[in-house]
Design a protein around this motif. Structure first.
Motif, PDB file in Angstrom:
ATOM      1  N   ALA A  71       0.934  -0.928   0.036  1.00  0.00           N
ATOM      2  CA  ALA A  71      -0.653  -0.034   0.143  1.00  0.00           C
ATOM      3  C   ALA A  71       1.336   1.270  -0.266  1.00  0.00           C
ATOM      4  CB  ALA A  71      -0.763   0.265   1.174  1.00  0.00           C
ATOM      5  N   MET A  72       2.028   1.467  -0.066  1.00  0.00           N
ATOM      6  CA  MET A  72       3.140   2.196   0.027  1.00  0.00           C
ATOM      7  C   MET A  72       3.633   2.588  -1.264  1.00  0.00           C
ATOM      8  SD  MET A  72       5.034   1.441   3.527  1.00  0.00           S
ATOM      9  CE  MET A  72       5.004   1.418   4.721  1.00  0.00           C
ATOM     10  N   THR A  73       3.598   3.869  -1.323  1.00  0.00           N
ATOM     11  CA  THR A  73       4.713   4.970  -2.640  1.00  0.00           C
ATOM     12  C   THR A  73       6.226   4.330  -2.549  1.00  0.00           C
ATOM     13  OG1 THR A  73       5.127   6.965  -1.358  1.00  0.00           O
ATOM     14  CG2 THR A  73       2.767   6.558  -3.338  1.00  0.00           C
ATOM     15  N   ASP A  74       6.513   4.653  -3.649  1.00  0.00           N
ATOM     16  CA  ASP A  74       8.065   4.851  -3.627  1.00  0.00           C
ATOM     17  C   ASP A  74       8.834   5.154  -2.223  1.00  0.00           C
ATOM     18  OD1 ASP A  74       8.150   2.945  -5.586  1.00  0.00           O
ATOM     19  OD2 ASP A  74       8.961   4.025  -6.967  1.00  0.00           O
ATOM     20  N   GLU A  76       7.414   6.191   0.528  1.00  0.00           N
ATOM     21  CA  GLU A  76       7.464   5.847   1.915  1.00  0.00           C
ATOM     22  C   GLU A  76       7.989   5.115   2.015  1.00  0.00           C
ATOM     23  OE1 GLU A  76       2.107   7.433   1.614  1.00  0.00           O
ATOM     24  OE2 GLU A  76       2.674   5.640   0.785  1.00  0.00           O
ATOM     25  N   ILE A  77       8.514   3.726   1.397  1.00  0.00           N
ATOM     26  CA  ILE A  77       9.061   2.174   1.803  1.00  0.00           C
ATOM     27  C   ILE A  77      10.367   2.557   1.872  1.00  0.00           C
ATOM     28  CG2 ILE A  77      10.034   0.473   0.527  1.00  0.00           C
ATOM     29  CD1 ILE A  77       7.790   0.021  -1.640  1.00  0.00           C
ATOM     30  N   THR A  78      11.149   3.700   1.112  1.00  0.00           N
ATOM     31  CA  THR A  78      11.955   4.402   1.230  1.00  0.00           C
ATOM     32  C   THR A  78      12.077   5.244   2.933  1.00  0.00           C
ATOM     33  OG1 THR A  78      12.848   4.982  -1.235  1.00  0.00           O
ATOM     34  CG2 THR A  78      14.721   6.001   0.583  1.00  0.00           C
ATOM     35  N   LYS A  79      11.468   5.908   2.821  1.00  0.00           N
ATOM     36  CA  LYS A  79      11.308   6.079   4.277  1.00  0.00           C
ATOM     37  C   LYS A  79      11.718   5.319   5.102  1.00  0.00           C
ATOM     38  CE  LYS A  79      10.190  10.674   2.553  1.00  0.00           C
ATOM     39  NZ  LYS A  79       9.226  11.733   2.868  1.00  0.00           N
ATOM     40  N   GLN A  80      10.047   4.707   5.135  1.00  0.00           N
ATOM     41  CA  GLN A  80      10.117   3.163   6.848  1.00  0.00           C
ATOM     42  C   GLN A  80      10.639   2.458   6.526  1.00  0.00           C
ATOM     43  OE1 GLN A  80       5.319   3.386   7.436  1.00  0.00           O
ATOM     44  NE2 GLN A  80       5.596   5.122   6.258  1.00  0.00           N
ATOM     45  N   CYS A  81      11.923   2.125   5.379  1.00  0.00           N
ATOM     46  CA  CYS A  81      11.992   0.151   5.727  1.00  0.00           C
ATOM     47  C   CYS A  81      13.728   0.804   5.488  1.00  0.00           C
ATOM     48  CB  CYS A  81      12.083  -0.475   4.355  1.00  0.00           C
ATOM     49  SG  CYS A  81      12.732  -1.983   4.613  1.00  0.00           S
ATOM     50  N   VAL A  84      15.913  -0.201   2.212  1.00  0.00           N
ATOM     51  CA  VAL A  84      15.894   1.077   1.490  1.00  0.00           C
ATOM     52  C   VAL A  84      16.047   1.993   1.407  1.00  0.00           C
ATOM     53  CG1 VAL A  84      14.729   1.991  -0.291  1.00  0.00           C
ATOM     54  CG2 VAL A  84      13.798  -0.418   0.353  1.00  0.00           C
ATOM     55  N   SER A  85      16.302   2.637   2.501  1.00  0.00           N
ATOM     56  CA  SER A  85      16.715   3.861   3.600  1.00  0.00           C
ATOM     57  C   SER A  85      17.978   3.765   3.501  1.00  0.00           C
ATOM     58  CB  SER A  85      16.214   4.644   4.618  1.00  0.00           C
ATOM     59  OG  SER A  85      17.053   5.102   5.187  1.00  0.00           O
ATOM     60  N   LYS A  86      18.489   3.113   4.314  1.00  0.00           N
ATOM     61  CA  LYS A  86      20.041   2.885   3.729  1.00  0.00           C
ATOM     62  C   LYS A  86      20.923   3.172   2.895  1.00  0.00           C
ATOM     63  CE  LYS A  86      21.159   3.895   8.463  1.00  0.00           C
ATOM     64  NZ  LYS A  86      20.878   4.760   8.735  1.00  0.00           N
ATOM     65  N   LEU A  87      20.116   2.179   1.333  1.00  0.00           N
ATOM     66  CA  LEU A  87      20.689   1.782   0.327  1.00  0.00           C
ATOM     67  C   LEU A  87      20.664   2.933  -0.312  1.00  0.00           C
ATOM     68  CD1 LEU A  87      19.886  -1.977  -0.204  1.00  0.00           C
ATOM     69  CD2 LEU A  87      22.413  -1.128   0.393  1.00  0.00           C
ATOM     70  N   SER A  88      20.053   3.896   0.031  1.00  0.00           N
ATOM     71  CA  SER A  88      19.289   4.918  -1.034  1.00  0.00           C
ATOM     72  C   SER A  88      20.137   6.604  -0.616  1.00  0.00           C
ATOM     73  CB  SER A  88      18.057   5.232  -1.174  1.00  0.00           C
ATOM     74  OG  SER A  88      17.308   4.742  -1.488  1.00  0.00           O
ATOM     75  N   ALA A 110      23.726   0.769  -4.652  1.00  0.00           N
ATOM     76  CA  ALA A 110      22.823   0.350  -5.315  1.00  0.00           C
ATOM     77  C   ALA A 110      21.810   1.223  -6.541  1.00  0.00           C
ATOM     78  CB  ALA A 110      21.016  -0.134  -4.604  1.00  0.00           C
ATOM     79  N   ARG A 111      22.132   0.540  -7.860  1.00  0.00           N
ATOM     80  CA  ARG A 111      21.471   1.780  -8.123  1.00  0.00           C
ATOM     81  C   ARG A 111      20.364   1.579  -8.189  1.00  0.00           C
ATOM     82  NH1 ARG A 111      23.744  -2.638 -11.891  1.00  0.00           N
ATOM     83  NH2 ARG A 111      22.121  -3.263 -12.168  1.00  0.00           N
ATOM     84  N   PRO A 112      19.859   2.808  -9.097  1.00  0.00           N
ATOM     85  CA  PRO A 112      17.618   3.128  -8.972  1.00  0.00           C
ATOM     86  C   PRO A 112      17.465   1.810  -9.533  1.00  0.00           C
ATOM     87  CG  PRO A 112      19.263   4.985  -9.876  1.00  0.00           C
ATOM     88  CD  PRO A 112      19.935   3.839  -9.580  1.00  0.00           C
ATOM     89  N   ASP A 113      17.687   0.556 -10.380  1.00  0.00           N
ATOM     90  CA  ASP A 113      16.425   0.160 -10.941  1.00  0.00           C
ATOM     91  C   ASP A 113      16.879  -1.101 -10.024  1.00  0.00           C
ATOM     92  OD1 ASP A 113      19.968  -0.080 -11.500  1.00  0.00           O
ATOM     93  OD2 ASP A 113      19.084  -2.214 -12.509  1.00  0.00           O
ATOM     94  N   GLU A 114      17.968  -1.216  -8.923  1.00  0.00           N
ATOM     95  CA  GLU A 114      18.253  -2.250  -8.016  1.00  0.00           C
ATOM     96  C   GLU A 114      17.350  -1.901  -7.318  1.00  0.00           C
ATOM     97  OE1 GLU A 114      22.235  -3.329  -8.843  1.00  0.00           O
ATOM     98  OE2 GLU A 114      22.120  -1.859  -7.928  1.00  0.00           O
ATOM     99  N   LEU A 115      16.996  -1.079  -6.067  1.00  0.00           N
ATOM    100  CA  LEU A 115      16.219   0.304  -5.348  1.00  0.00           C
ATOM    101  C   LEU A 115      15.172  -0.043  -5.796  1.00  0.00           C
ATOM    102  CD1 LEU A 115      18.632   3.339  -4.244  1.00  0.00           C
ATOM    103  CD2 LEU A 115      18.292   0.692  -2.933  1.00  0.00           C
ATOM    104  N   ALA A 116      14.807  -0.526  -6.534  1.00  0.00           N
ATOM    105  CA  ALA A 116      13.364  -0.525  -7.856  1.00  0.00           C
ATOM    106  C   ALA A 116      13.465  -1.762  -7.580  1.00  0.00           C
ATOM    107  CB  ALA A 116      12.590  -0.181  -8.648  1.00  0.00           C
ATOM    108  N   THR A 117      13.660  -2.857  -8.012  1.00  0.00           N
ATOM    109  CA  THR A 117      13.731  -3.993  -7.392  1.00  0.00           C
ATOM    110  C   THR A 117      13.149  -4.666  -6.230  1.00  0.00           C
ATOM    111  OG1 THR A 117      15.261  -5.086  -9.564  1.00  0.00           O
ATOM    112  CG2 THR A 117      14.615  -6.707  -7.741  1.00  0.00           C
ATOM    113  N   ILE A 118      13.846  -3.700  -4.968  1.00  0.00           N
ATOM    114  CA  ILE A 118      13.643  -4.091  -3.273  1.00  0.00           C
ATOM    115  C   ILE A 118      13.024  -3.846  -3.190  1.00  0.00           C
ATOM    116  CG2 ILE A 118      14.356  -3.802  -1.221  1.00  0.00           C
ATOM    117  CD1 ILE A 118      17.822  -3.665  -2.537  1.00  0.00           C
ATOM    118  N   ARG A 119      12.241  -2.364  -3.549  1.00  0.00           N
ATOM    119  CA  ARG A 119      10.944  -1.792  -3.211  1.00  0.00           C
ATOM    120  C   ARG A 119       9.729  -2.706  -3.642  1.00  0.00           C
ATOM    121  NH1 ARG A 119      13.346   3.326  -4.060  1.00  0.00           N
ATOM    122  NH2 ARG A 119      12.482   3.067  -6.471  1.00  0.00           N
ATOM    123  N   ASP A 120       9.581  -3.381  -5.120  1.00  0.00           N
ATOM    124  CA  ASP A 120       9.003  -4.581  -5.734  1.00  0.00           C
ATOM    125  C   ASP A 120       8.821  -5.277  -5.060  1.00  0.00           C
ATOM    126  OD1 ASP A 120       8.061  -2.016  -7.220  1.00  0.00           O
ATOM    127  OD2 ASP A 120       9.220  -3.105  -9.124  1.00  0.00           O
TER     128      ASP A 120
END
Length: 131
Positions: A71-74, A76-81, A84-88, A110-120
Motif C-alpha cells: 500500500a506504500m509509494t516508493d 514511503e518505502i524508502t523512508k519507512q524501510c 531501502v533507506s540505508k541503501l538509498s 545500489a543503482r536506482p533499478d536495484e532499489l526499485a527491485t527491492i521495493r517491488d
C-alpha cells in the motif's frame, strides 16, 4: 508483464553491492559489523525479513519493519524501510549509508533499478507476517 521480483533477486543485489557473493567469510564479517549478536543476515529470506541491526550498540533496528508495503509509494518505502533507506542516497543527494565503500573491495552503491527491485519485492510480502 514481467514476474515480480523474488528474494533471490534481492539477495543477488545484496551479494553484488557488498562484493560478497562468493565469500561467506566476507558476509559473516559484514553481518557481524551490523550486529554482534548474530541477528543480521541475508542468507535466507527468513533471515533477511527478521534481521536486526545494532552496529554500534546504540539500539536494535529492524532492517525490514513488518509493514504493509503493498500500500506504500516508493518514497514511503524508502523512508519507512531501514534496508531501502540505508541503501538509498540522502534527500540532499548525499551518498547512501550502506554499503560502506573501500578501495580494497568491489563494493558499490545500489543503482536506482536495484532499489526499485527491492521495493517491488517488499510489495509482494504478505502482511501481516507472523514474525
Amino acid at each position: 508483464m514481467a514476474n515480480p521480483p523474488n528474494f533471490a533477486d534481492v539477495q543477488t543485489i545484496l551479494f553484488t553491492i557488498t562484493a560478497s557473493q562468493d565469500d561467506i567469510q566476507e558476509r559473516i564479517e559484514i553481518y557481524g559489523r551490523h550486529d554482534a549478536q548474530g541477528r543480521y543476515s541475508w542468507e535466507t529470506e527468513q533471515e533477511l525479513l527478521t534481521s536486526i541491526a545494532n552496529p554500534h550498540g546504540k539500539g536494535d533496528v529492524r532492517l525490514i519493519p513488518n509493514l504493509n508495503y503493498a500500500a506504500m509509494t516508493d518514497d514511503e518505502i524508502t523512508k519507512q524501510c531501514t534496508l531501502v533507506s540505508k541503501l538509498s542516497p540522502g534527500a540532499d543527494g548525499s551518498d547512501p549509508a550502506m554499503p560502506p565503500l573501500s578501495p580494497a573491495t568491489a563494493r558499490r552503491y545500489a543503482r536506482p533499478d536495484e532499489l526499485a527491485t527491492i521495493r517491488d519485492w517488499l510489495r509482494t510480502l504478505p502482511y501481516p507476517r507472523g514474525f
